[in-house]
Structure formats: C-alpha cells, structure tokens
Design a protein around this motif. Structure first.
Motif, PDB file in Angstrom:
ATOM      1  N   MET A 133     -13.851  -0.594 -14.161  1.00  0.00           N
ATOM      2  CA  MET A 133     -13.794  -1.118 -12.783  1.00  0.00           C
ATOM      3  C   MET A 133     -15.200  -1.268 -12.204  1.00  0.00           C
ATOM      4  SD  MET A 133     -10.705   1.013 -11.072  1.00  0.00           S
ATOM      5  CE  MET A 133      -9.170   1.219 -11.959  1.00  0.00           C
ATOM      6  N   ALA A 146      -4.921   3.824  -4.422  1.00  0.00           N
ATOM      7  CA  ALA A 146      -3.555   4.175  -4.837  1.00  0.00           C
ATOM      8  C   ALA A 146      -3.321   3.733  -6.275  1.00  0.00           C
ATOM      9  CB  ALA A 146      -2.556   3.508  -3.905  1.00  0.00           C
ATOM     10  N   GLY A 168       2.233   1.702  -3.300  1.00  0.00           N
ATOM     11  CA  GLY A 168       1.163   2.162  -4.189  1.00  0.00           C
ATOM     12  C   GLY A 168       0.921   3.652  -4.039  1.00  0.00           C
ATOM     13  N   GLY A 202      -5.048  17.293  -4.628  1.00  0.00           N
ATOM     14  CA  GLY A 202      -5.470  15.956  -5.086  1.00  0.00           C
ATOM     15  C   GLY A 202      -4.832  14.847  -4.250  1.00  0.00           C
ATOM     16  N   TYR A 203      -3.542  14.992  -4.018  1.00  0.00           N
ATOM     17  CA  TYR A 203      -2.816  13.964  -3.281  1.00  0.00           C
ATOM     18  C   TYR A 203      -3.416  13.798  -1.893  1.00  0.00           C
ATOM     19  CZ  TYR A 203       1.072  11.921  -0.649  1.00  0.00           C
ATOM     20  OH  TYR A 203       1.840  11.126   0.160  1.00  0.00           O
ATOM     21  N   TYR A 204      -3.634  14.960  -1.254  1.00  0.00           N
ATOM     22  CA  TYR A 204      -4.194  14.871   0.098  1.00  0.00           C
ATOM     23  C   TYR A 204      -5.622  14.343   0.060  1.00  0.00           C
ATOM     24  CZ  TYR A 204      -0.011  17.512   0.732  1.00  0.00           C
ATOM     25  OH  TYR A 204       1.286  17.881   0.698  1.00  0.00           O
ATOM     26  N   MET A 251      -8.504   7.421   1.210  1.00  0.00           N
ATOM     27  CA  MET A 251      -8.059   6.149   1.806  1.00  0.00           C
ATOM     28  C   MET A 251      -8.425   6.098   3.285  1.00  0.00           C
ATOM     29  SD  MET A 251      -4.302   5.616   0.234  1.00  0.00           S
ATOM     30  CE  MET A 251      -4.007   5.814  -1.518  1.00  0.00           C
ATOM     31  N   ILE A 273      -5.524   3.367  -8.659  1.00  0.00           N
ATOM     32  CA  ILE A 273      -6.275   4.211  -9.599  1.00  0.00           C
ATOM     33  C   ILE A 273      -5.493   5.484  -9.924  1.00  0.00           C
ATOM     34  CG2 ILE A 273      -8.307   5.717  -9.740  1.00  0.00           C
ATOM     35  CD1 ILE A 273      -9.853   3.435  -8.285  1.00  0.00           C
ATOM     36  N   TYR A 274      -4.952   6.111  -8.885  1.00  0.00           N
ATOM     37  CA  TYR A 274      -4.214   7.362  -9.140  1.00  0.00           C
ATOM     38  C   TYR A 274      -2.789   7.097  -9.595  1.00  0.00           C
ATOM     39  CZ  TYR A 274      -8.323   9.576  -7.472  1.00  0.00           C
ATOM     40  OH  TYR A 274      -9.615   9.962  -7.357  1.00  0.00           O
ATOM     41  N   ALA A 319      -6.474  -1.160 -12.655  1.00  0.00           N
ATOM     42  CA  ALA A 319      -5.663   0.006 -12.311  1.00  0.00           C
ATOM     43  C   ALA A 319      -4.191  -0.269 -12.608  1.00  0.00           C
ATOM     44  CB  ALA A 319      -5.850   0.358 -10.835  1.00  0.00           C
ATOM     45  N   MET A 346       1.469   6.937  -7.037  1.00  0.00           N
ATOM     46  CA  MET A 346       0.404   7.758  -7.616  1.00  0.00           C
ATOM     47  C   MET A 346       1.020   8.927  -8.393  1.00  0.00           C
ATOM     48  SD  MET A 346      -2.689   7.738  -4.822  1.00  0.00           S
ATOM     49  CE  MET A 346      -1.817   8.591  -3.534  1.00  0.00           C
ATOM     50  N   ASN A 347       0.269   9.401  -9.371  1.00  0.00           N
ATOM     51  CA  ASN A 347       0.828  10.382 -10.300  1.00  0.00           C
ATOM     52  C   ASN A 347       0.351  11.812 -10.064  1.00  0.00           C
ATOM     53  OD1 ASN A 347       2.246   8.388 -11.722  1.00  0.00           O
ATOM     54  ND2 ASN A 347       0.345   7.773 -12.763  1.00  0.00           N
ATOM     55  N   PHE A 348       0.005  12.169  -8.858  1.00  0.00           N
ATOM     56  CA  PHE A 348      -0.442  13.534  -8.603  1.00  0.00           C
ATOM     57  C   PHE A 348       0.684  14.521  -8.898  1.00  0.00           C
ATOM     58  CE2 PHE A 348      -3.471  11.153  -6.042  1.00  0.00           C
ATOM     59  CZ  PHE A 348      -4.655  11.765  -6.415  1.00  0.00           C
ATOM     60  N   ASP A 349       0.300  15.655  -9.393  1.00  0.00           N
ATOM     61  CA  ASP A 349       1.311  16.682  -9.674  1.00  0.00           C
ATOM     62  C   ASP A 349       1.969  17.153  -8.390  1.00  0.00           C
ATOM     63  OD1 ASP A 349       0.727  16.462 -12.250  1.00  0.00           O
ATOM     64  OD2 ASP A 349      -0.260  18.423 -12.506  1.00  0.00           O
ATOM     65  N   GLU A 350       1.101  17.319  -7.417  1.00  0.00           N
ATOM     66  CA  GLU A 350       1.588  17.866  -6.148  1.00  0.00           C
ATOM     67  C   GLU A 350       1.741  16.766  -5.110  1.00  0.00           C
ATOM     68  OE1 GLU A 350       2.205  21.012  -4.949  1.00  0.00           O
ATOM     69  OE2 GLU A 350       1.941  21.982  -6.922  1.00  0.00           O
ATOM     70  N   SER A 363      -7.711   0.506   0.056  1.00  0.00           N
ATOM     71  CA  SER A 363      -6.776   1.618  -0.051  1.00  0.00           C
ATOM     72  C   SER A 363      -5.806   1.389  -1.203  1.00  0.00           C
ATOM     73  CB  SER A 363      -6.007   1.775   1.261  1.00  0.00           C
ATOM     74  OG  SER A 363      -6.888   2.204   2.273  1.00  0.00           O
ATOM     75  N   GLU A 410      -8.065  14.847 -11.506  1.00  0.00           N
ATOM     76  CA  GLU A 410      -7.713  14.902 -10.093  1.00  0.00           C
ATOM     77  C   GLU A 410      -6.209  15.095  -9.907  1.00  0.00           C
ATOM     78  OE1 GLU A 410      -9.452  12.534 -11.507  1.00  0.00           O
ATOM     79  OE2 GLU A 410     -10.954  11.620 -10.200  1.00  0.00           O
ATOM     80  N   LEU A 411      -5.434  14.520 -10.838  1.00  0.00           N
ATOM     81  CA  LEU A 411      -3.980  14.582 -10.671  1.00  0.00           C
ATOM     82  C   LEU A 411      -3.473  16.013 -10.708  1.00  0.00           C
ATOM     83  CD1 LEU A 411      -2.819  11.570 -12.895  1.00  0.00           C
ATOM     84  CD2 LEU A 411      -3.255  11.625 -10.433  1.00  0.00           C
ATOM     85  N   ALA A 449      -6.658  12.119  -2.071  1.00  0.00           N
ATOM     86  CA  ALA A 449      -6.559  10.659  -2.224  1.00  0.00           C
ATOM     87  C   ALA A 449      -6.243  10.012  -0.879  1.00  0.00           C
ATOM     88  CB  ALA A 449      -5.479  10.317  -3.250  1.00  0.00           C
ATOM     89  N   LEU A 450      -5.254  10.619  -0.165  1.00  0.00           N
ATOM     90  CA  LEU A 450      -4.927  10.083   1.162  1.00  0.00           C
ATOM     91  C   LEU A 450      -6.154  10.127   2.068  1.00  0.00           C
ATOM     92  CD1 LEU A 450      -1.377  11.517   2.007  1.00  0.00           C
ATOM     93  CD2 LEU A 450      -1.985   9.232   1.201  1.00  0.00           C
ATOM     94  N   LEU A 453       0.833  -1.202   0.000  1.00  0.00           N
ATOM     95  CA  LEU A 453       0.000   0.000   0.000  1.00  0.00           C
ATOM     96  C   LEU A 453       0.871   1.256   0.000  1.00  0.00           C
ATOM     97  CD1 LEU A 453      -2.713   1.414   0.163  1.00  0.00           C
ATOM     98  CD2 LEU A 453      -2.679   1.113   2.629  1.00  0.00           C
TER      99      LEU A 453
END
Lengths: 341, 341, 341, 341, 341
Positions: C324, B298, A299, B316-318, B324, B300-301, C298, A303-307, B294, B310-311, B320-321, A296
């Motif tokens: 999915m 992870a 994983g 976005g990252y937060y 989860m 998916i992104y 994914a 992830m591919n987030f920009d930020e 979870s 979303e990316l 996703a977290l 996890l």
C-alpha cells in the motif's frame, strides 16, 4: 381621365383598373397575347402591370424587349439572391424587395421594374402559393386609392404589402423567442436535454440575421423614393411612403430588439447549464456520502480484531444495519434540507 | 386676450383656462355636447383640449370628422403599439408618446393631435387609473404658465409629464438592479437557488430594452419641435422644450448605464456560479477523502493475514476506531484551514 | 483699468483681484453684506465671484433675485444630480460640472452661473472639506493670469481645476485596476476566495461608468465655450480652453481604456476560475486513485479464499502494508510529476 | 539657395544640410554654443534642427527663450505622457508623437516644435539607445529628398520614421499572437499549466490597447498637416504625407485586427479549458470505474457466507485475481476505445 | 476609330482589341519587344495593357521608366502587402486590389496602374496558376463591351473579375461554416473530440477577418472612381461601376453576416461543451452509485457478527449476488429513464 386595368380581371373589361399578365410553371394565365400588352403600353392613359411568376429565361427576354429593360438589371433577375436596392435607369427604375411572412429563413425575392406608365414584377416561388400575393395587392390598391391610376400609388401598395409581411414575420419570431425563454426557465432539471434549446436558439439567431439583411436595406430604397429619385413617383404619394418608411424603422427596431433578447437568452441559458452542473454535483456528493458512510460502517464490522464486543451481541448485526439506515436517513434529511438532493 | 378652458372644470366657468372633454368606458364625463366643442373650435381665442380615454371606433370617427384628422394617423391610433414619432400634416400634427412610470414592461401609449388652437389626446388603459394623468397636467400647466393660453405650452407640459414619468421608471429599475446586485454577492452558498436571480436579470434586461425602445425615439420628436416643424409651437416655448430635451438625454444616459450595469451583473453572476462549483467540488473532495481514509483503515484490519499483531491487542479495535476518528479529525481541520470545507 | 477682488481676501483691499462671498452650514464667511455685493455688481470694472456652499433654499432665492437667475436653472440646482451641460440664457449662462478626485462613486456637483461681470458657484458637500477647492482655484488664477480680471479666465481656471481632479481620479482607478490584475494572477490556488475579486471588479466597473457619465458630456460644454456661445468668454481664453478640451479627450481615452482593461480582467478571471476547477479536479482524482488503490489491496487480502498463500506468510501483513505504501508513493510521485498534485 | 545643416555633422561644414544640437544626460554633444544656434535661426536660408535628449528643466527653459515656445506646450513637455496631437500657435506648431518599436508597453514620447525655419525635438529615454533614431532620420532625409532644405520634408521624414516603427511593433505583436495561438492548440493535455497563456494574453491585450491609444490619434495629426493647418508645410509634401496617412490607416486596421484575433484566442482558450475539464472528468470516471470494479470483486469474496463454493476452489484466489485483472483490462480497452482514457 | 489590342493575341493582329505584355518566372511571353510597346503608347487611338507576373526589380524599373510611374507607388509594389486603395497622381492612377477565390487566408495582390491610354497590372503568385486570370478578363471584356476600346471599361472589367472572386470566396466560407454548424450539433457525445471544431472555428474567424480587411476598403476605391477622381474613367462606365459597388456592399454584408454567425456558433459550441460536462457527470454519478451500491452489499455480508442468519442460509451467497444484480438492474433502469445513462 386614364383607363387602368386590374391584374386578375380580363384585360378587355372596361371597369378594370390595371392589367396583369402572369407566367407560371403551370403556364401563363389571365393573358390575351403580347400584342395586346404592346398596345396597352403605347396607349397613353393606361397603367399596365405585368406580373411574371417563375418565368423562363425566354420569357424574361420577351419582357426585356417589350419594356426595354436594362441588361444589368436583367442579369440580377437571372442570378437572383440580390441585395434589396433601387436602381434608376433613364427610362425605368429597378427595385429588389423580399417578402417574408413566416419568420423562418425562406424569403421570396420580388423584382419590380417600373416605368412612367407600367410596372413589371418578377418573382419565383417553390411552395404551393407565392408569398407575394398579387390578389391582396389589387384589393388593397382599390381599397386605398379607388379607381385613379398611378404608378407611384401602385409601388406604394406593393411596398406596404411587403412591409406588412415583415410585421407578420416579426410576430412569428417574437412568439418563437418567448417560447424559448419560457422553456429555458421552465422545469429545469438535470434530466432535461439542453441541446434542442441551444439548436433552436442558434437557428433563430440565423433567421433573424437573414431577415435583417433583407429588411434593413429597404429603408434606403424607400428613402430614395421619398427623395424623388424616381420621377414618376409624385408628391401625392409622399405621405404614404413616409408611413411605409416609419413602419420600416419600427421593423428595424424590433429586429434589433429581438437580436438583443435572443443574445440575453443565450447568456441566461449558459448560466442555467452551469447551474445545472452544480445541481448534479450536489446530488453526486450527497449520494456518494450516503453510500460511503454505510460502506464505512460495514467495513468497521468487517475488521478481524479478536476483541470486538459488538460482534458478540445477539442483535449486533441488526444494530449495524440499523446504524446504516439511521445514517442514511440522517444524511438524506440533512442534504434534503440544504437542497443538495 | 384669449379665453381658455381647463379640463375638469365646467366648460361654462369663466375662470377656467382650458376646456376638456373625455370619453371613457364608463361613459363621457365633463362634457356638454359636441356642438359646444364645435363652437369652441371655431371661437378664435380659445384653446380646446379634448382627452379621450378608451374611445370606441365610433367615437374616434366623430373626433376624426370634428377635427379633420388624417386617416393614416387614425389608422395608427386604431392599430396602437406605434413607434414614438411626430408627423406633421398641413392642418395638424400627430404625436405618439408613451407614459412609463413603474419600470416594468407595461407602458401607456398616448396619441396627441394638435392644431393651431386645439389638442386632442387619445389613450387607453387597463388598470384602475390611467398613467397619463390629465389632472396632474392641468395643475402643472396652471402652476408653470398661469392663465395665458397656448397650444405650445400645453404640448410642453404634456411632454414634461411624460418625461417625468420616465425618471420614476428609471428609479424603479435602478432600485431593482441594486437589489439584484446585492443578492448576487450576499450570502453566496452552495445551497442557494440561483435560478430566480437569473430570471429576474433576464426580465430586467427585457424591461430595459422595452423602455429604451419607447423613450429614446422621443428625442427626435422633441428635436423636431425645437426645430420649429410644428408652426403653432412658437419660440416662447423653446427654453422649456430644451429643458425637456435635456431630460431626455439624461434618461437615455441612465438607460444605457443600467444596461451596462445589468450586463456586468450577469457576468459577475456567471463567475459566482462557476466559483460555487469550485466550492462544491472542494467539499466533495474533502468529505470523500475523510470517508475513504476511514474505509481504508477498516479495510486494512479486515485483511485475513495469519500474523496481524494488532488484531490480538486487547484494545486493538478501539485503537482502530480511534485511528479513524483521529484521521477524520486531522483531515477535517486540515481542509477547514485550507477553506475547502 | 478694472478693479477685481479675490475670494478669501478682504473685499476692501486694493491689491485683491476678485471678490468672493460664501454661504456655509457654519454660516457665511468672508462677506460684508448683500448691499456691498449689489454695489460690486453694479460697479463696471469689477468681477464678483460668489461661492455658495450648501446654501438653503432661502439663500438660493436671494441669489436668484440678486443676479436675476433663470427659474429653470434654479430648479436644476434644487433638484441636483443634473447632467453636465451648458445653458445660455440672455443675461447669463448656467453650467453643471462635477468634481471627482478619488475614483470612487462619489462626485461633487458644482453649478456655475456666469454673467458678463460676475460668477456664482453653488456646491454641496457632505464630507469635512469640499472637493471643489476655491482656495486652490484662487491661487491657480493668480498664478496663471496675474492681476487682470476676466470672467472667461475665471471660468477656464474652474474648468481646469475640475479636469485636474479627473486626472487624480483616473490615477486612483488605474492603481486599483492594476492591484486587481496582480491579484488575479498572484498566488492562484484552490484555497483562495475569489468572491472579493469579483466584487471589487464589479464595483470598479460601476465607478468607471458613473465617472464616464459625468466626465464625457463635459466635452460638449467646453466645445460650446470654444465656439463662442457665451459672449463674455472671449478669444483670449481660446488657447486655454483648447488645452482643457485636449485634457478632456485624454480623460475620455483613459476611461475607455480602463473599461476595456477591466473587461479583459473579468474575462481572465473567469478563465482562472475555470482553470482552478481543473486543478481541484486533478487533485480529487489523484487522491481518489491513491486511496482507492490501497483500499483495493486491503480488499484483496480481506477475501476469504481457503488457499491464499500470502495470508500464511509471516510478514504477509507487513508486505501488504508495504505494498500500500509503495503504491501510494508511486502514484504520488507520478501525479506530482504530471502536476496533478 | 538655402544652406542647411545636418545633425551629427560639424556645424561649420558647408556640405552639411541641417544643423543639430543635442542635450544628453552625458552632457551636450555636437554643439558649438548657443550663440551659433541663435545666428543660424536668424540666418534666412537655413533650417535648424535641435534635438534634445533627456533635457533638464533648465535646458528646456533655454530652448523656450531661444525659440519663443508657448508656455502651455512647454508644460506638456514637462508633464509628459500627453495624447498624440498637433497644436498650432501663431509662431510655431507643437506636435506630440510616440515611437514604438517592440510591441511591448513601453513607448518613447517625442515632442516636435516646428517654426518656419527650425525644428526642435525633445525626447527622453531610459534604455541604452533612444528608439527615436536621429541618425536614421538624417539618412532617410538625405536619401529621399537630397540636399534641398525644407521644414515640411523634415517633418514628413520624422513622421515616416515614427510610422515605420509602428510596422515593426505590429510585426512583434503579430508574432507573439501567433505563438500564443499555436500554444493554445499545441499539446493540449490536462497536465499543461494554462495560467501563463492567460497571463500572456491579458498582457498582449493591454499592450495592444496602449499601442492603439498612441497610434490612432496620430491620424488626426497627419490629417491636420494635410489640410494645411501648419502654413510652413507646403503642398510639395502633400503626396508624401498622404503616404504616411495611408500607412497609419493600415496600422489602425492591423491593430483592430489583432485585437479581434486576440479576443477570438481568448474565447478559444476558454473553450479549451472547459474541454480539458471534460477530459479530466472522463479520466477520473474511467479510473474510478476500474478501481471500484476490482474492489467490488474483492468485496464479494470477502463475504462470510458459509456456502461460497469458489472459496473452496484450489485456484479460487488466483481466479479472483485473474477476474480483477480481466475486468481491469476490459474496462481499460473499452475506455481507451471511447477515448475516455 | 481606335485600334486596340487584346492580351494573349499576337500584337500585330488587326482584330485584336488590346495588347498585353507579361513577365513570368518562366520568362516573358507574348511580347515582341519594348520598342513596340513604346510605339503603341505613343500611338493615339490605342489602349495598351501590360500585365507583369512575378516581375524582378529590374523589370519593374523598366516599367517605371516606360510609363513614368510614381516612385512612392513603385515602393508599394516592391514592399507588397498594401491596403486596398486608389491613389491619383497627375499622369496616372495607382490601385491596389486583392483577388480572393477560395476563402482561405491566401489572397493575390494586384497592382493596377492606369493612364489615359494604358493599363499596367503587376501581380505575384506562388501556386501553379495565378488567381488573377487575365484570359478570363479578356473574354469578359470582349463579351461585355465588344470591340470599342476604353481604359475605364477595362478597369471596370478588372474590378468586376475581382469582386466575382469574392463571391466565390464567400461561398466557400459559407459552406465551411455550415459544415461546422452541422458538426457542432451532429452526434454530440462525450467521446467526441472537440478540439478540431474549436480550431477550425478559430481559423475561419481569422480567414474572415483577413478577407474583410482586403475586401471592405475596396468600396472606397470604387466610390472614388464613381466620383470621377480618375479623369479617364468617364461617365459611360458609371452604371457599370455602380453595379460593382453594389456587389461590394453585398460582399460586405455577407462577411459581417458570416462573422456574426461564426460568433454564434462559437457561443453554441461553448454551451455544448458545458452541456457535455453535465452528461459526463451524470454518467459518472450513475456508474458510481451502481458500483458503490453493490460494494455496500458485499461489505454488509463481509461483517463478522456472530449472529448473521443470512450467512448460514444455503443460498445466501447466491442471494447476495442476486441482490447485487437486482440493485444494479434497478439503478440502471432508473438512471436510463432519467437519461443519466
């Protein structure tokens, strides 16, 4: 006073107490000739004991003629594998007993014909030496009773030898059972192969059943002798036969005991197997959680987030690896403490 | 009136009711000499009680000569480990009983010979003090019967002491069983180690079987005494022996009861183990779902689509977290409510 | 004609049938004095019934002297927890019975002494009111037999009251068992906690065993009365005692029945637990497949190949999410149909 | 010669063999008046059979007076749910039997009073028609015995009808059991719901127990009749009652048989459930391996190494998808062959 | 001296010992006419044996008239499926026995009527040849007894033939059981289908029960003959019937033995199934760990950290693949050693 002849001693010897005659696959031994036996049978004060090992059908028929044995009894001798029993015909009695020394399935069937002044024993064996040990019986006879000669005493000595073999069998079984019980609880771990235990328990149950089938009906045989159903077994052997009967009761108790113990062991083993399943599942769950936890984390940073600020950190990667190691360590200790690992 | 002598009291003392004589590994005690015993045996109105602890074969043979004991009985004494029984020979009776005080496997075998005016008890013990407590028997005898002297009463007191030891054994077993039962249902959790419970149940079953084998045949012994098979046990002890018999019935009931209870406990424990497996599996499923859920987010992104709005989001990252954490929280509460966790 | 006195009615009243006397922790009640009882015992045509509740040892000894009770019987009263039994001494009989009304483990032990013209009952109780209800017995006596006075009839009424309490106990047990059976099959789901069921089944088995131990030996007691072993229980009560005996047979049948039913319920419950495990595993497999399937999708779009046309599609991401959702939906319906979910 | 009257036929008709009288909730039928019955009872050569269906307490009391029935017996009739039994009072006998036709828990209790020249049967039923079919009994009586009239024969015919109903019950149970057995092994798959099987097995066991409790004690009833305990059941019915007894032995055998068979079926079903768990686990393992294998491939090509030649291949992506498909195919075939899927 | 006629031999032949008459679906054979049989019955020194195979109701009624058979017995013949039994009517006896040769559920019911100078056997069969082989019985009769003619001896020969068929059945069952036992422990692997074993064990248990139900009550039949309840079975057959009785005891022992053995096998198989579950779970855990381990490595190198030195390595990708292979190899060997794989 009677003159008796001991088996194994030359028939002509005067100090001998009983006379024996034995057929064997290697040929008859310690025998003069049939005429001599005929003479001895007719001689009033003499007890003759003829022991036939692995006799052929021809030899059985000679015995049948000589001692006038009943055809139904002889049929039983030929068919073998009879139930332990005592049958009383007008001129003689017929007894089937089993010698059982080693607690395994194999037993030696002994047919005992007895008339007022003679005994004929017939038995077969496949191994090197017969379990029915006529030398031992001769010694025991001499030791217990001395030189008087009496068909009843000889029958008692034979039965006592048979019952003694049962005590040896019970000891063997008891030892095997206690080894199995130890094995069930010793070093239980998921790696252990349970099949041999199950198989040996099943085999022991089978052996016990076979033993019981052979030993328990002997009680009725001895009881019939005690009730005086065989006229030439007199009151002077009563106390001795009572002793044999007592030993048979004890053997019966022991067998029932062992049966219940092995049943309990089977129950306990089944519980152990169920329990092991729990142990395996706990391990599986623990390792699954550890591996999935790390996966996890991987994983998340995949992830591919920009930020994603961590991704820019110089030691972010090592931090992630460290987090995985830490998580693994924490979970490992936690599961270890709960005894899941 | 007869004069009797108490064991443990100096033989010469006139206020003593019975006379005892004891062999021990530490040497004989409270004994003048064999001549005196011979005198006492011949003296008509005197009951002699000789108690031999751990006697050697030589000492046994002296007793054999003195009291003219039957060789088959003496053989039993030498072999030990006999079935509880009563044998009546013309001049004396022979009884085998077991003292059992602590509910564990070990029992103390006591051989009791009794003639019209004497009793000989033989027993062996390995621990510090024998379970067969002759001091207690002497006290009980004096307390119950007073100063009259009577072989039958002495036999009754010995049997009563034996049966009393069984009540103590039953209490021990009952206590152990009730501890096991509590343990089965107390604090059941997947972390618990079930093996000691199984092992203690198996051991208790074994102990109960051994106890039963020793206690139940004693009924027949007492019944034989009640039927008057031993001529010197008179009608005046009838009510007392009936009381002993009654207690033996109760002991038999209790043992059968305990056997069934322990069997039920074994069943219940097996069900508990099966049930625990379900508990473990529910936990495994719950945690698996939480972790995999979870991991899926992870995953998916972590996909590499060009267009994944979303990316590009600043948080976005937060998010996703947070998703989860939210998923984990929701599943956790859900499983907790369904009692899967 | 005899004059009898009823317990609870003033001793002096002439229309009273029996006279009672009761000790209690709150002090004796409905009693004049010991002299009066002595007088009543000696008065030929009078039956005296003395009922002692929770008597002290002193009070027991007074009764012992008054009625000349046997010391062995009194010892049993002091020790308590005796087997149901009937003992006949020359001048009186001694009976132990248990009252059992609520089907739980607790029973009330009642000791009944009876002479030709008197009955003494001794019982102890811890709750507020004794289960052995002497008022009820008095009423029943008057209702059944009228004003004649007879020790045998009084014994019958006491036994009938005892056996009636057993029917009440059997009803309680039957109800409990049927509630357990319903509970086993009702609303079976993996969320259910099975432990209380197992515990209540074990407790019910224990209660049944305890009940059986107390009720079944009563048959022999009634049989002894039927055989006329107590001389002052005459032939006129025969039909009534036969009725009690019949009820005891029925009670015995019911108990055996309940025992077998509870055994069957235990078996069924074990199967239910095994079955539940299957249900849990099916759920686990289903959810695992659903989550892993989406994770795989994914994973596929997380691959880094240069040429992955879908990644360039404008709605590729939504397509993947849709795939999915679709997979989840299809698997969900599929597993639902197969009843795995 | 005696004149008898058949139930259901007008009382006045001369060709009728027995006379019947029946109470019902819908009011009495086929009855003139009580006086006529009184007349018939007193008339020497006439056997009267009165059958009361669902009588009220008032009606029972009328019968009590008319036939001088014993109050204890009448109490049993009022309480109902008695054990099958035979009680012999000086002037009449009282018998409790159960009719059981459909193998389910419900049975119809029939109380049979019989005097030297009369029979009174009392039964209750809730359904539309009573299971105790007096028309059938009348026909059977006429068919078997003709026109002679005899209380013993009538009792035999009633018992024969009762035992015949048991054969019908046994057939129903046998059929149900064989359906359950088929169901256990038929179409075993993890989708099947096992709970109805378990519930029907538990219910069948309960029904069998209830049946046994009602049928087996009937043996003693018939045995008592055979032993001549009821004086007006003469030797001429002996062969017939022997036949009934024989049928009861067979019924008893059948019930014991069915009990053991259902026990075996329970064992087999438990094994099937355990086995199913294995099947489910194999499926779970197989699908887990297939999904995880493909996920691993996706994971590999999701790695971010600079140098991963496959990623540059034009058809790399399709190759990876193909590899997943291939792996899935291979594993699928492999598991299918090993019968894990 | 009597003249007897053998079944199968022409009735007129003088050297024939018994005379037979047989109905069959293919029509009657070896029969002159009814008059001749009537003549033979009346002829004092002749024993007639009539054997009817698959007779119609008409033919049964002819036999009924000819031999004056009891209607209750004939009813049993018509209803079939009776319990093995012996019924003695004034003029003849009626016996029900079952021939059972192949250890499967099917048995052939034989009804044997016997009068002082005649025997009538009735049996039905569906297969090609009847299991009740009258040719074999004729041969056996001649072989054992020679040319004297005696109803008792003929009954003995019939019973002996029946009991012999049981030995054959026991052998078949023993063989089947031993094949099942071998199968349980042979080649145990998770791929094996356990259902056929369970089904064959259930079927064997059913067959054994059916066999027991038919064979064990025969003991009482032979015992009745031994007690002389049938006047025309004289003392000269006593030894022979004793032999049959003995064989029946052995058959009973064997059946009980087989029942216990099959019970043990069922237990052992359940344990094997439980054990297999453990094996499957170990495999599942092992493969899960291997696949998840590699997936974790892939996940780690799929993370998007800026600084991940390995990603820049030229052979990083191959290193990662190598690490996966290495991990797989290590885990594989490790699990293999622990016997989890």
């Amino acid at each position: 006073m009677r003159t008796c002849r001991v088996p194994g001693a030359p028939v002509g010897q005067t100090d001998a107490v009983l006379s024996a005659y034995s057929f064997d696959t290697t040929g008859p031994s310690e025998v003069r000739d049939h005429d001599e036996i005929s003479d001895l049978i007719d001689k009033p004060g003499t007890v003759v004991w003829v022991d036939a090992v692995n006799p052929s059908h021809d030899e059985l028929h000679k015995l049948e003629e000589e001692f006038d044995l009943h055809p139904l009894a002889l049929e039983d001798v030929k068919n073998r594998d009879q139930r332990p029993k005592l049958e009383v015909y007008p001129s003689h009695s017929f007894m089937v007993v089993y010698v059982h020394r080693d607690g395994k399935g194999q037993m030696e069937e002994v047919f005992v014909f007895s008339g007022p002044e003679w005994i004929v024993t017939v038995h077969h064996h496949e191994g090197k030496t017969p379990h029915f040990d006529i030398g031992e019986i001769r010694q025991r006879y001499t030791r217990t009773i001395g030189l008087t000669c009496n068909v009843g005493f000889l029958l008692y000595v034979i039965l006592d030898e048979v019952v003694d073999s049962y005590f040896s069998a019970v000891d063997h079984i008891e030892e095997k059972l206690s080894r199995i019980e130890d094995h069930i609880f010793d070093d239980v771990n998921p790696e252990r192969d349970e099949r041999p235990i199950q198989q040996s328990m099943l085999r022991l149950r089978r052996d016990l059943l076979a033993f019981r089938r052979r030993a328990v009906p002997l009680r009725d045989v001895v009881l019939s002798l005690l009730r005086g159903e065989v006229p030439w077994v007199g009151d002077e052997t009563r106390v001795y036969l009572q002793d044999v009967f007592d030993h048979l009761l004890r053997i019966g108790d022991e067998i029932d005991n062992q049966r219940e113990l092995i049943g309990n062991a089977v129950d306990a083993h089944l519980a152990i197997v169920s329990n092991q399943m729990n142990e395996i599942m706990k391990k599986m769950t623990s390792w699954g959680a550890i591996l999935l936890g790390s996966t996890l984390i991987a994983g998340i940073y995949g992830m591919n987030f920009d930020e994603m600020p961590e991704l820019r950190y110089k030691f972010g990667y090592y931090g992630a690896l460290g987090a995985m190691a830490l998580l693994t360590g924490i979970l490992y200790v936690m599961f270890k403490r709960k005894r899941w690992l």
